[in-house]
Write an enzyme that holds these catalytic residues in place. Structure first.
Site, mmCIF file in Angstrom:
data_model
loop_
_atom_site.group_PDB
_atom_site.id
_atom_site.type_symbol
_atom_site.label_atom_id
_atom_site.label_comp_id
_atom_site.label_asym_id
_atom_site.label_seq_id
_atom_site.Cartn_x
_atom_site.Cartn_y
_atom_site.Cartn_z
ATOM 1 N N ASP A 63 3.898 1.853 3.394
ATOM 2 C CA ASP A 63 2.808 2.228 2.507
ATOM 3 C C ASP A 63 2.474 1.009 1.654
ATOM 4 O O ASP A 63 3.391 0.319 1.179
ATOM 5 C CB ASP A 63 3.230 3.363 1.580
ATOM 6 C CG ASP A 63 3.386 4.694 2.280
ATOM 7 O OD1 ASP A 63 3.296 4.736 3.517
ATOM 8 O OD2 ASP A 63 3.609 5.712 1.583
ATOM 9 N N HIS B 72 9.124 0.331 8.545
ATOM 10 C CA HIS B 72 9.331 0.823 9.902
ATOM 11 C C HIS B 72 8.777 -0.164 10.931
ATOM 12 O O HIS B 72 7.918 -0.987 10.618
ATOM 13 C CB HIS B 72 8.625 2.174 10.064
ATOM 14 C CG HIS B 72 9.146 3.223 9.124
ATOM 15 N ND1 HIS B 72 9.900 4.285 9.544
ATOM 16 C CD2 HIS B 72 9.021 3.367 7.774
ATOM 17 C CE1 HIS B 72 10.216 5.042 8.508
ATOM 18 N NE2 HIS B 72 9.696 4.506 7.413
ATOM 19 N N SER C 111 7.591 -4.101 -3.693
ATOM 20 C CA SER C 111 7.468 -5.541 -3.500
ATOM 21 C C SER C 111 6.358 -5.828 -2.507
ATOM 22 O O SER C 111 5.320 -5.170 -2.533
ATOM 23 C CB SER C 111 8.790 -6.152 -3.050
ATOM 24 O OG SER C 111 8.734 -7.548 -3.179
#
Length: 281
Positions: A89, A145, A246
């Site tokens: 995300d 992922h 981050s």
């Protein structure tokens, strides 16, 4: 506006960044439900934290909330073979074509791939290629992922600072991504192309968990910096997590293109189309 930016920069960067990061790391690990609830409540006052899709709703520590898993089906992965999906995300901070071997972190602030990847790495595979900078805010889901069926072949850990990586700092600190703690994950797609996934740490977050090495990389890490490996992933499989928000920079070779809707400032979720693989001629 300039005064607000000055204040933000002062509060988040003109402080003992590494010491504060170490302190935050220890505090976040304190396992006490009442402290966790109070910390999360304060966190919500300053961010758009949304835990509605979290696998569990009660957390033992702040770290437990930072690194939360999601309920099954919370993110839909674009399984098209021609699509490189987003590993996380994020908000797209910058994207486009690599100019030779040079990238821009912000307008007028270039840096070289060699500086980012470190002196041991050959960056020729990504010359004139494509890149996307993915900024994770503190409130976002922090796991990342596999963007396609791939094999991670090598990890390089590069020690560094913990500058804030928000847009204000990116406009003021030259080569910021090349100054911070980071790792370079060199991977090969099932179709043969190389990609690189570069997680970059920031203030309060200089810890990166890589499942396939069973390793936590952090500001006090004293182990080997060159980590050959061979870890295969199916598209969408979890690779690791940040301890907080981050940045992840994704590099692909020449011939890849940005997926529709990907541009500076756009929001993207794990599994959404990020780039398109080259089409056979």
């Amino acid at each position: 506006m300039l005064q607000q930016e000055d204040l933000n920069f002062l509060l988040t960067n003109r402080i003992p960044r590494i010491a504060l990061t170490r302190l935050m790391g220890k505090f976040s690990q304190i396992r006490h439900p009442l402290l966790a609830r109070a910390s999360i409540a304060i966190w919500r006052l300053f961010t758009d934290l949304d835990l509605s899709d979290a696998k569990k709703q009660k957390f033992d520590s702040l770290h437990d909330c930072f690194t939360r898993e999601l309920v099954a089906g919370a993110r839909r992965v674009d399984m098209a073979t021609e699509v490189l999906s987003s590993p996380c995300d994020a908000i797209v901070g910058a994207c486009g074509q690599v100019e030779g071997r040079q990238i821009f972190q912000a307008k007028g602030f270039p840096y070289s791939m060699q500086d980012l990847f470190g002196p041991t790495q050959d960056t020729s595979a990504f010359q004139d290629g494509m890149f996307v900078t993915l900024r994770l805010t503190s409130a976002m889901y922090h796991r990342f992922h596999a963007p396609q069926d791939c094999t991670v072949e090598h990890v390089t850990h590069i020690a560094g600072d913990t500058w804030n990586v928000n847009p204000i700092a990116l406009k003021r600190v030259e080569r910021l991504f090349c100054r911070n703690e980071r790792a370079v994950l060199r991977s090969r797609l099932k179709t043969g192309e190389q990609i690189a996934i570069v997680p970059v740490a920031a203030i309060l977050v200089a810890s990166l968990r890589l499942h396939f090495l069973d390793l936590l990389l952090h500001v006090d890490y004293q182990g080997a910096n060159e980590l050959p490996c061979r870890a295969s992933f199916k598209k969408g499989e979890e690779m690791g997590w940040f301890q907080h928000g981050s940045t992840i920079i994704v590099f692909a070779p020449k011939g890849f293109t940005l997926s529709p809707g990907i541009g500076n400032g756009s929001r993207i979720r794990t599994g959404q189309a990020l780039m398109q693989l080259p089409q056979p001629s």
